[in-house]
Design a protein around this motif. Structure first.
Motif, PDB file in Angstrom:
ATOM      1  N   GLU A 154      46.448  44.758  42.013  1.00  0.00           N
ATOM      2  CA  GLU A 154      47.966  44.522  42.672  1.00  0.00           C
ATOM      3  C   GLU A 154      48.468  45.782  43.149  1.00  0.00           C
ATOM      4  O   GLU A 154      47.732  46.682  42.832  1.00  0.00           O
ATOM      5  N   ARG A 159      49.970  39.749  44.407  1.00  0.00           N
ATOM      6  CA  ARG A 159      50.018  39.480  42.972  1.00  0.00           C
ATOM      7  C   ARG A 159      49.403  38.098  42.819  1.00  0.00           C
ATOM      8  O   ARG A 159      49.107  37.517  41.620  1.00  0.00           O
ATOM      9  N   ARG A 160      50.223  37.093  43.704  1.00  0.00           N
ATOM     10  CA  ARG A 160      49.928  35.566  43.678  1.00  0.00           C
ATOM     11  C   ARG A 160      48.382  35.098  43.659  1.00  0.00           C
ATOM     12  O   ARG A 160      48.142  34.062  43.008  1.00  0.00           O
ATOM     13  N   HIS A 188      38.195  39.161  48.094  1.00  0.00           N
ATOM     14  CA  HIS A 188      38.135  38.337  46.851  1.00  0.00           C
ATOM     15  C   HIS A 188      37.526  36.910  47.165  1.00  0.00           C
ATOM     16  O   HIS A 188      37.987  36.194  48.107  1.00  0.00           O
ATOM     17  N   TYR A 224      49.092  28.182  51.747  1.00  0.00           N
ATOM     18  CA  TYR A 224      49.599  26.901  52.091  1.00  0.00           C
ATOM     19  C   TYR A 224      50.938  27.027  52.319  1.00  0.00           C
ATOM     20  O   TYR A 224      51.811  27.249  51.106  1.00  0.00           O
ATOM     21  N   PRO A 243      44.488  37.092  44.164  1.00  0.00           N
ATOM     22  CA  PRO A 243      43.837  38.561  44.521  1.00  0.00           C
ATOM     23  C   PRO A 243      43.126  38.853  45.900  1.00  0.00           C
ATOM     24  O   PRO A 243      42.570  37.854  46.248  1.00  0.00           O
ATOM     25  N   ILE A 261      38.277  34.287  45.682  1.00  0.00           N
ATOM     26  CA  ILE A 261      39.481  33.379  45.782  1.00  0.00           C
ATOM     27  C   ILE A 261      40.195  33.338  47.421  1.00  0.00           C
ATOM     28  O   ILE A 261      40.706  32.567  47.724  1.00  0.00           O
ATOM     29  N   LEU A 272      53.730  28.059  49.576  1.00  0.00           N
ATOM     30  CA  LEU A 272      53.803  27.254  48.415  1.00  0.00           C
ATOM     31  C   LEU A 272      52.608  27.638  47.414  1.00  0.00           C
ATOM     32  O   LEU A 272      53.075  27.973  46.156  1.00  0.00           O
ATOM     33  N   HIS A 273      51.575  27.997  47.865  1.00  0.00           N
ATOM     34  CA  HIS A 273      50.452  28.772  46.923  1.00  0.00           C
ATOM     35  C   HIS A 273      49.343  29.143  47.839  1.00  0.00           C
ATOM     36  O   HIS A 273      49.145  28.867  49.159  1.00  0.00           O
ATOM     37  N   TRP A 274      48.173  29.645  47.190  1.00  0.00           N
ATOM     38  CA  TRP A 274      46.958  29.781  48.101  1.00  0.00           C
ATOM     39  C   TRP A 274      46.038  28.792  47.858  1.00  0.00           C
ATOM     40  O   TRP A 274      45.557  28.314  46.735  1.00  0.00           O
ATOM     41  N   PRO A 275      45.405  28.217  48.809  1.00  0.00           N
ATOM     42  CA  PRO A 275      44.518  26.970  48.568  1.00  0.00           C
ATOM     43  C   PRO A 275      43.199  27.713  48.308  1.00  0.00           C
ATOM     44  O   PRO A 275      42.509  28.508  48.980  1.00  0.00           O
ATOM     45  N   VAL A 276      42.612  26.986  47.220  1.00  0.00           N
ATOM     46  CA  VAL A 276      40.824  27.198  47.108  1.00  0.00           C
ATOM     47  C   VAL A 276      40.252  25.883  47.103  1.00  0.00           C
ATOM     48  O   VAL A 276      40.863  24.740  46.652  1.00  0.00           O
ATOM     49  N   ASP A 277      39.169  25.906  47.926  1.00  0.00           N
ATOM     50  CA  ASP A 277      38.254  24.819  48.134  1.00  0.00           C
ATOM     51  C   ASP A 277      36.748  25.473  48.514  1.00  0.00           C
ATOM     52  O   ASP A 277      36.768  26.556  48.833  1.00  0.00           O
ATOM     53  N   ARG A 278      35.633  24.562  48.375  1.00  0.00           N
ATOM     54  CA  ARG A 278      34.487  25.000  48.705  1.00  0.00           C
ATOM     55  C   ARG A 278      33.949  26.127  48.123  1.00  0.00           C
ATOM     56  O   ARG A 278      33.114  26.956  48.486  1.00  0.00           O
ATOM     57  N   TYR A 279      34.546  26.376  46.792  1.00  0.00           N
ATOM     58  CA  TYR A 279      34.110  27.657  45.912  1.00  0.00           C
ATOM     59  C   TYR A 279      32.700  27.927  46.127  1.00  0.00           C
ATOM     60  O   TYR A 279      32.127  28.998  46.094  1.00  0.00           O
TER      61      TYR A 279
END
Lengths: 249, 249
Positions: free
Chosen positions: B217, B233-234, B147, B159, B236, B149, B167-174
């Motif tokens: 999921e 699920r957090r 994906h 991350y 995709p 993402i 903590l969460h999934w980092p998104v950058d440079r999309y």
């Protein structure tokens, strides 16, 4: 379910009214170049429905491009009052209604547009079915929403490093569709997160055919005026889609 | 451009071969329930092309469901050797080629599938044009990729907080499409990040019509066996799409 009408909250309205897109119109709208690519080549003679018309910028633009008749629907009386105050055109009709309650005539429109409104709607599939029903064959639905990458986590903000630098955009709870409460001019503004899968599936299951999907970045001319929009490339703020009723020939 | 053949690197192959999906086949594949929803209701008599067939699990499954003939194409000689060793079926043909170089016959296939291969391909639009050309009218292209993402940031990892928690999934440079080098069994595995816009636009511009998009999921039965898949699920991990040549009637 109760329909949120945050735009008529005086404090929210005051803040929102001072946004560049509110004061200066479409030329100040980040996603307007991309939104125009969703539209048919010509609007001449078109009957247009604008769901969440706000101040009426798109409605007036559609008329300027030759649309025969435009109906703009919005829940906010304040926004409609402002729209009516600057509209001197019998070809535009503003209707005060929640998008969930508005019942358009079947097959009455060549184009339905909606700009940044559908992420306020809890039941998106039902709304798309209504849109599909009110389009003529060959008619088009073009809309923008806050991007699911933007809405998933719920903070609606970057993740910052110790020096206050934007480390990255956090994504979490992606498959947990539903309410996200953010503070935007006022506390507790409710928006709905849904997946890209849901946005696309809603269109296809309503019998529409996807003709375009965009996750726009700012164009060079926009960046010259708004250098702060450069960071929007790092994660897409908006998702735009266009779909047709029946397949183009 | 040189074609990366990481799957024939002995160390990579050894690691990859020990993945559940390699050892146990489709029943151990996270996205297989969703992938099956991309397929036509029946494969009876179908001519199927599998781009990046790997160990041949999908090719053999297609035959088991009644496909007339299956061609599996892969760049990895090791994977094809393993596939051939367990295939006793004149209806399956394995072809050793880079997907970029393979030239299928025009209008020769009812179904083209590709499982987690296209994010290794630099020129996705060219590949989709080739797929569209080799499909019959009404034929279908069904594929999965990592994906956007998942791939955007490049770390291909969560991350973590100070306690090692996700903590969460980092998104950058999309919007920065192109190479992402990750360490996966070996250093410097090259994958290509592209936007969802690009994945969809490539299909539409090749004249295909999107019929399904999924960001799956894990299902309940899968979670019972793989509770660690709950975190997927957090954000995709995979994007799946199916598109048809010409509109369904």
């Amino acid at each position: 379910m109760s329909t949120q009408n945050i735009y008529d909250d005086p404090k929210f309205f005051e803040g929102y009214s001072r946004l560049p897109r509110s004061e200066s119109g479409l030329s100040a709208v980040y996603e307007w170049p991309a939104f125009q690519r969703l539209l048919p080549a010509s609007l001449r003679g078109a009957r247009v429905l604008d769901l969440g018309c706000g101040f009426g910028y798109v409605a007036r633009e559609a008329r300027a491009r030759g649309a025969r008749h435009v109906i703009g629907v919005d829940l906010s009386e304040r926004m409609l009052a402002a729209a009516r105050a600057v509209t001197h055109d019998d070809g535009i009709e503003y209707v005060h209604a929640a998008l969930e309650d508005y019942a358009p005539e079947a097959g009455a429109f060549d184009l339905v547009v909606s700009s940044l409104a559908l992420h306020y709607i809890a039941d998106y599939p039902a709304l798309v079915r209504k849109v599909a029903a009110c389009l003529v064959d060959g008619g088009r639905f073009a809309f923008s929403v806050e991007h699911p990458i933007f809405t998933a986590h719920g903070s609606a903000d970057w993740y910052y490093g110790a020096q206050g630098d934007r480390l990255h955009w956090p994504v979490d709870r992606y498959r947990d569709e539903g309410e996200r409460r953010t503070n935007w001019f006022v506390d507790g503004v409710v928006k709905y997160h849904r997946t890209i899968e849901s946005y696309v599936t809603g269109l296809l299951q309503a019998g529409l055919c996807l003709v375009r999907l965009e996750e726009p970045e700012a164009e060079a001319a926009q960046l010259a005026e708004h250098p702060e929009w450069r960071d929007e490339r790092r994660r897409p703020p908006f998702l735009l889609m266009a779909a047709m009723k029946a397949m183009p020939a």
